[in-house]
Design an enzyme around this catalytic site. Sequence first.
Site, PDB file in Angstrom:
ATOM      1  N   GLU A 182      32.024  46.195  43.301  1.00 51.00           N
ATOM      2  CA  GLU A 182      33.444  46.482  43.468  1.00 51.00           C
ATOM      3  C   GLU A 182      34.184  45.222  43.027  1.00 51.00           C
ATOM      4  O   GLU A 182      34.350  44.275  43.783  1.00 51.00           O
ATOM      5  CB  GLU A 182      33.774  46.821  44.927  1.00 51.00           C
ATOM      6  CG  GLU A 182      35.236  47.224  45.087  1.00 51.00           C
ATOM      7  CD  GLU A 182      35.652  47.368  46.545  1.00 51.00           C
ATOM      8  OE1 GLU A 182      36.600  48.137  46.798  1.00 51.00           O
ATOM      9  OE2 GLU A 182      35.041  46.717  47.425  1.00 51.00           O
ATOM     10  N   ASP A 187      30.283  45.604  48.016  1.00 53.33           N
ATOM     11  CA  ASP A 187      31.673  45.691  48.459  1.00 53.33           C
ATOM     12  C   ASP A 187      32.401  44.369  48.224  1.00 53.33           C
ATOM     13  O   ASP A 187      31.840  43.295  48.460  1.00 53.33           O
ATOM     14  CB  ASP A 187      31.696  46.050  49.950  1.00 53.33           C
ATOM     15  CG  ASP A 187      33.098  46.179  50.496  1.00 53.33           C
ATOM     16  OD1 ASP A 187      33.757  47.170  50.173  1.00 53.33           O
ATOM     17  OD2 ASP A 187      33.534  45.274  51.232  1.00 53.33           O
TER      18      ASP A 187
END
Length: 536
Positions: free
Chosen positions: A260, A210
Amino acid sequence: MEGSSREPAGPDWWRSAVIYQVYPRSFADGNGDGTGDLAGVRAKLPYLAELGVDAIWFTPWYLSPLADGGYDVADYRTIDPAFGTLAEAEKLIDEARALGIRTIVDIVPNHVSDQHAWFRAALKAGPGSPERERFHFRAGRGEHGELPPNDWPSQFSGDTWTRVEDGEWYLHLFTPQQPDLNWDHPDVRKEHEDVLRFWFERGVAGVRIDSAALVAKDPALPDYVEGVDPNPYIDRDELHDIYRSWRRVADEYGGVFVGEVWMPDAERFARYLRPDELHTAFNFNFMSCPWDRDQLREAIDSTLAEHAPVGAPATWVLCNHDVTRTVTRYGRADDTGFAFERKRFGVPSDLALGTRRARAAALLSLALPGSVYVYQGEELGLPEADIPLDRVEDPMYFRSEGVDPGRDGCRVPLPWTADAPYSGFGSTTEPWLPQPEGWSAYAADAQAADPGSMLSLYRAAIRVRAVEAGFGDGPIEWLPETPGVLAFARPGGLLCLVNLGAAPVALPAHENVLLASGPLDEGGLLPTDTAVWLRR
């Protein structure tokens, strides 16, 4: 079973995989308490095998106060009791693998929960303590330290600094419940490598990272004027040493990473995908495109060009747990594409139009070179849901003071059974987010019985993709341009055409039609907002 997932051969399975994103709170409720859980996922593994996916990516299932949907992690080695237990997670990983489905977990390196043991210890220890060095604690500015240490903007609306009782401030690029970690500290580096090993040893095949480009910070924490100063917390060079270290851990277990990474600079984006760093990164250019032939062509070309220098496969995704659902997005007259700042209340959408386009986009994405991510409910054609304001949970809504409707609309619990309470999500307990009126019309059981449904289309497309060696990773050849049409060839005589124009178009010479997102017209022409796979 017929249509069950293939097991992609060898260690490079990830280069062509179809990966299904599970948002655990909203997938399936196994114990009837209104919250999705691991028992619910285990019960639905045959459904995922029938869909044909190669892997499941779970958004965080760890112990969390859920201030930000689980992305505020309190303990990476504990499953949140709302979802189940570590033993259940281990069983799920094993049961999925037995069906040919790998498991990918989510790691959030930028921050932890304010309930994490480290942060609680830091608050207790006080200014100047070793415990605070794992985070970014600073004295404030102003005569009495009453002003934040710098002016950095938040990734959400609101402030990036919170003052604690002893007067110091701590940095949080997201919510105050998500204090940022100091990646210059050896404890932070070691802990995350230990967490990676913990999950690889339990059989996970990969890790999604993330906010992968936000982790490292300029240690001086300087003020920052966007467009004028170098960014002190995005895409810093120190990140690459971190991910090289992670890659060495992954290589011990044959694990893979997907980052990401939001990066407008193609050259800097590609650095994350060098052979000794991350395996893949999410492709936001494609997801952010409106339904426009030229813009989609440009997004595809630029994505493939970004990946080519480092030999990494592209990834393709239409939607995830953060963005407006595809059916709704493609049905909007202003066709905004995806952007957080464009999420707003009261934007009308033609769901019939959006559904036709979403069906065509499914065939487009599944025909492109690389791997594909499918967010839960996309295969059911779910629209974005309007959440009553008294039921909204997403911090984006609250931190924007009600301007941003937040992301709950794409996180509504799935409909499984048309004639069951709450569309078969669990038992008779109302789900944690309310399902809109008519949600049962999208139920998986009804769609499974309908050969023309979105679910049937996804099942057929993934099945064809699995048996046709020309799909997945590999070369692509654009066909001569036809106005309004995306048309390309894949190896083995495979063709994909998508008509984004205003009028039907003739198909090129072909041997047979493998699959179409909608019926051809009476003259065998490809209607607008329709895609087709051909063999020539």
